[in-house]
Design an enzyme around this catalytic site. Structure first.
Site, PDB file in Angstrom:
ATOM      1  N   ASP A 110       0.843  -1.187   0.000  1.00 10.26           N
ATOM      2  CA  ASP A 110       0.000   0.000   0.000  1.00 10.26           C
ATOM      3  C   ASP A 110       0.880   1.239   0.000  1.00 10.26           C
ATOM      4  OD1 ASP A 110      -2.456   1.271  -0.054  1.00 10.26           O
ATOM      5  OD2 ASP A 110      -2.557   1.469   2.119  1.00 10.26           O
ATOM      6  N   HIS A 117      -3.834  14.083   1.230  1.00  7.06           N
ATOM      7  CA  HIS A 117      -4.010  13.195   2.376  1.00  7.06           C
ATOM      8  C   HIS A 117      -2.807  13.264   3.312  1.00  7.06           C
ATOM      9  CE1 HIS A 117      -5.105   9.700   4.751  1.00  7.06           C
ATOM     10  NE2 HIS A 117      -3.991   9.093   4.404  1.00  7.06           N
ATOM     11  N   GLU A 184     -10.169   3.856   4.145  1.00  2.99           N
ATOM     12  CA  GLU A 184      -9.329   4.615   3.230  1.00  2.99           C
ATOM     13  C   GLU A 184      -9.783   4.273   1.811  1.00  2.99           C
ATOM     14  OE1 GLU A 184      -5.275   5.405   5.803  1.00  2.99           O
ATOM     15  OE2 GLU A 184      -5.162   4.075   4.065  1.00  2.99           O
ATOM     16  N   GLU A 186      -9.320   4.016  -1.881  1.00  2.00           N
ATOM     17  CA  GLU A 186      -8.121   3.899  -2.702  1.00  2.00           C
ATOM     18  C   GLU A 186      -8.438   3.215  -4.029  1.00  2.00           C
ATOM     19  OE1 GLU A 186      -4.800   2.178  -0.665  1.00  2.00           O
ATOM     20  OE2 GLU A 186      -5.425   2.925   1.304  1.00  2.00           O
ATOM     21  N   LYS A 238      -3.848  -2.226  10.292  1.00  2.00           N
ATOM     22  CA  LYS A 238      -4.200  -2.297   8.873  1.00  2.00           C
ATOM     23  C   LYS A 238      -4.420  -3.728   8.379  1.00  2.00           C
ATOM     24  CE  LYS A 238      -3.225   2.086   7.484  1.00  2.00           C
ATOM     25  NZ  LYS A 238      -4.044   2.940   6.611  1.00  2.00           N
TER      26      LYS A 238
END
Length: 396
Positions: A110, A117, A184, A186, A238
């Site tokens: 990632d 951000h 998040e 993405e 995460k």
């Protein structure tokens, strides 16, 4: 035989034709494309002999491993085939099939490619620092390794993670369910063909290796993350789950969405420099929180190109494989309603937003989040990615 029609304004017309995996009533998993509101079986449409034997497999990995020239050839065949008469047994209404993780994820990285951000988080966490960005941020695409085994397809429930956390007022760490659970928004990029160890992928050749893109939600437990991430970075905050959309939109379908990235200053090192300048993608995302759109992040605002991310990922000689996935990091724009994470949108919880009449900061049990996106397609059309949806269920 049948001739398929596509509703006017559909995001899944001939300009798109994404790849996915479906099943019916618990039957075998099959490779397919989507046209309008229909799923079309590739094995039954194109055959399963010779090179086409990959269409009789339960994931896209075999097809992706055949390489860029094959992706181009199959896309041309597919566009011609679905524009004509299609075998009846190859076609299924979208509502009657189950969609699955379309490829076996080999590895996952990632990145952190949005300047907006990164700057917002810098202002939140380092308010006394005049420069919200870390010194390395404009010199390389910052990233971390995640867990490929916890990448799940849209519609999978997300169990609230537990772990250690220590708030500013806590005298010692405590263990329990996360109380600052976040998202998040993405974009994820799927590697079709990798590189051998010790042989980096040049930035100008990245497009030969990137098969396509998916929506990607990097669920994040901010309280667990804040306590653990110094000095080595995210881990348990995460690694519990990441959600992807079930359709892989080919990079070949995104030609009309190409745009220049924001100006990169200072100049990047030679291995990241791109002839003609780095390219980004004009993709508009929406973040739905319990059915209400709360943010519209623009991927066109991302600082680092997907090609630069892949080149940096391999520049030290690290190998990649078919099915590797690398994600962009949170997509955020310059405006408040373009922020792709709730920690930004609510400014660390200090500025709640109203969702369905309730003031909210972070995710509660029962909340459902969906990411959606569309991009310019060929001939003035727009193409879609489907959705990446997940619902929070209580900690186990």
């Amino acid at each position: 035989m049948t001739r398929l029609s596509v509703p006017e304004g559909s995001l899944f017309g001939l300009a798109n034709l994404p790849y996915g995996v479906y099943s019916i009533a618990g039957g075998p998993r099959r490779i397919a494309t989507r046209l309008g509101d229909h799923v079309v079986d590739l094995g039954l449409l194109l055959g399963t002999e010779g090179e086409d034997a990959v269409f009789d497999e339960p994931t896209l990995n075999g097809f992706m491993a055949q390489g860029h020239a094959r992706w181009v050839a199959v896309r041309t065949r597919l566009q011609e085939a679905v524009a004509g008469e299609v075998p009846d047994d190859a076609v299924h209404p979208l509502a009657e099939v189950a969609l699955h993780l379309p490829f076996e994820v080999a590895d996952y990285v990632d990145f952190y490619a949005s300047e907006h951000h990164a700057s917002n988080l810098g202002r939140l966490f380092r308010p006394d620092n005049p420069d919200p960005l870390m010194p390395n941020w404009k010199h390389l695409p910052v990233g971390y390794h995640g867990r490929s085994a916890s990448v799940v397809v849209s519609g999978t429930d997300i169990v609230r993670p537990s772990g250690q956390r220590k708030g500013p007022q806590d005298p010692a760490p405590v263990f329990g369910p996360s109380v600052r659970l976040d998202i998040e928004a993405e974009l994820g990029f799927v590697v079709g063909t990798g590189n051998a160890m010790g042989e980096p992928i040049p930035v100008g050749e990245a497009e030969q290796h990137i098969f396509g893109a998916v929506l990607f939600n990097d669920w994040s437990a901010r309280d667990i993350q804040a306590w653990e991430y110094v000095p080595l970075g995210p881990n348990l905050g995460k690694s519990f789950a990441s959600t992807v959309s079930p359709w892989v939109v080919p990079l070949l379908a995104l030609e009309a969405a190409r745009v220049a990235t924001p100006t990169q200053e200072p100049a990047v090192l030679p291995y990241l420099a791109m002839e003609g300048g780095p390219w980004g993608l004009d993709i508009d995302l929406e973040v739905e929180w319990n059915g209400e759109v709360v943010s519209r992040p623009p991927y066109a605002a991302m600082y680092w190109s997907p090609a630069q991310m892949l080149a940096h990922l391999t520049v030290n000689g690290a190998p990649t494989r078919t099915g590797d996935l690398f994600a962009s990091g949170t997509i955020s724009g310059p405006e408040k309603d373009q922020r792709g994470a709730f920690i930004e949108l609510t400014w660390g919880g200090a500025e709640p937003i109203v969702v369905k009449g309730e003031e909210r900061t972070f995710l509660q049990d029962g909340d459902e989040v969906a990411l959606l996106a569309s991009a310019p397609g060929a001939d003035g059309s727009r193409i879609g990615f489907g959705e990446a949806r997940g619902r929070i269920v209580p900690a186990s």
